[in-house]
Design a protein around this motif. Structure first.
Motif, PDB file in Angstrom:
ATOM      1  N   ARG A  48      29.888   0.368 -37.446  1.00  0.00           N
ATOM      2  CA  ARG A  48      29.348   1.212 -38.080  1.00  0.00           C
ATOM      3  C   ARG A  48      30.021   3.090 -37.901  1.00  0.00           C
ATOM      4  N   THR A  49      30.255   2.771 -36.581  1.00  0.00           N
ATOM      5  CA  THR A  49      31.508   4.678 -36.264  1.00  0.00           C
ATOM      6  C   THR A  49      32.241   4.369 -36.757  1.00  0.00           C
ATOM      7  N   ARG A  50      33.077   3.012 -36.791  1.00  0.00           N
ATOM      8  CA  ARG A  50      34.525   3.112 -37.777  1.00  0.00           C
ATOM      9  C   ARG A  50      34.450   3.421 -38.982  1.00  0.00           C
ATOM     10  N   ASN A  51      33.394   2.665 -39.756  1.00  0.00           N
ATOM     11  CA  ASN A  51      32.778   2.747 -41.658  1.00  0.00           C
ATOM     12  C   ASN A  51      32.555   4.461 -41.377  1.00  0.00           C
ATOM     13  N   ARG A  52      32.472   5.140 -40.424  1.00  0.00           N
ATOM     14  CA  ARG A  52      31.518   6.675 -40.618  1.00  0.00           C
ATOM     15  C   ARG A  52      33.532   7.282 -40.531  1.00  0.00           C
ATOM     16  N   LEU A  53      34.168   6.533 -39.138  1.00  0.00           N
ATOM     17  CA  LEU A  53      35.899   7.530 -39.724  1.00  0.00           C
ATOM     18  C   LEU A  53      36.329   7.270 -40.861  1.00  0.00           C
ATOM     19  N   LEU A  54      35.967   5.744 -41.598  1.00  0.00           N
ATOM     20  CA  LEU A  54      37.010   5.748 -42.674  1.00  0.00           C
ATOM     21  C   LEU A  54      36.330   6.603 -43.433  1.00  0.00           C
ATOM     22  N   GLY A  55      35.262   6.914 -43.962  1.00  0.00           N
ATOM     23  CA  GLY A  55      34.315   7.759 -44.829  1.00  0.00           C
ATOM     24  C   GLY A  55      35.111   9.092 -44.253  1.00  0.00           C
ATOM     25  N   LEU A  56      35.603   9.560 -43.755  1.00  0.00           N
ATOM     26  CA  LEU A  56      36.295  11.030 -44.071  1.00  0.00           C
ATOM     27  C   LEU A  56      37.713  11.144 -44.726  1.00  0.00           C
ATOM     28  N   LYS A  57      37.850   9.795 -44.835  1.00  0.00           N
ATOM     29  CA  LYS A  57      39.526  10.612 -46.082  1.00  0.00           C
ATOM     30  C   LYS A  57      38.724  10.167 -47.198  1.00  0.00           C
ATOM     31  N   LYS A  58      37.746  11.076 -47.426  1.00  0.00           N
ATOM     32  CA  LYS A  58      37.064  10.909 -48.941  1.00  0.00           C
ATOM     33  C   LYS A  58      36.389  12.922 -48.520  1.00  0.00           C
TER      34      LYS A  58
END
Length: 219
Positions: free
Chosen positions: A133-143
């Motif tokens: 989930r933390t990794r997905n949150r990091l990916l979400g920062l690309k938007k």
């Protein structure tokens, strides 16, 4: 349909009463509640139906959702809830963009570093889910964040609202801050809520009117 059920027949329609309007354009339905005179509202319907590409509005699910959310706000008497309805109507219209390439690359580097420190074979189920989930949150920062996208959206439509870009930026920031405060704590200062509702009640219908006309008159 006016005033809901038409039973018993004949229905008695009193112009001063609150109207519940249901507009059906298969396969779409827009429900709206309005206190404006029926004749005036029907004139708006006639004008809308005269738009050359009405089906383009029907095809735009985000625009239809925003219209329905705005319609719901008209029925809402609680100012706090009205802020939520109106800001959500704006959120329905936005499309978050990717951050610029330099920032995106930095985020990629962070994710690579994050992945390199993991020992997946040793991760228990709960820990693995938390790290994923933390990794997905990091990916979400690309938007862009919702607040950033909303800010840019309001600035882009500042002329439609009747404001300068700077005024639109400040007003959407204030309104969204009230919305966030309400959702996180359930409370905000009455004056802040009233100011947010006043601005949103002007901005949202102006933007919807512009986008509806634009959608029905594609270049």
């Amino acid at each position: 349909h006016l005033d809901g059920s038409v039973e018993p027949i004949p229905a008695i329609i009193i112009p001063e009463h609150l109207r519940i309007i249901e507009i059906s354009v298969s396969p779409m339905r827009i429900e709206a509640i309005t206190t404006i005179p029926v004749t005036k509202f029907l004139n708006h319907i006639v004008e809308a139906l005269a738009l050359p590409k009405l089906e383009k509005i029907v095809e735009d699910e985000k625009l239809l959702l925003a219209i329905n959310l705005y319609s719901s706000s008209l029925w809402e008497s609680n100012q706090r809830t009205k802020v939520i309805w109106l800001t959500t109507a704006l959120e329905a219209l936005i499309k978050p963009k990717k951050v610029n390439k330099i920032v995106s690359k930095q985020i990629d580097n962070l994710i690579e570093e994050f992945d390199s420190t993991r020992e997946k074979a040793k991760e228990e189920d709960e820990l693995r889910r938390t790290l994923d989930r933390t990794r997905n949150r990091l990916l979400g920062l690309k938007k862009e964040s919702i607040s950033e996208t909303l800010r840019n959206f309001a600035i882009t439509h500042s002329m439609v609202i009747g404001e300068t870009a700077e005024e639109a930026r400040k007003n959407i920031n204030s309104a969204y801050r009230v919305r966030s405060t309400l959702l996180h704590s359930g409370y905000a200062e009455k004056n802040d809520i009233d100011n947010a509702v006043a601005w949103l009640s002007k901005a949202v219908p102006a933007i919807l009117d512009f986008l509806t006309t634009e959608a029905s008159n594609p270049s």
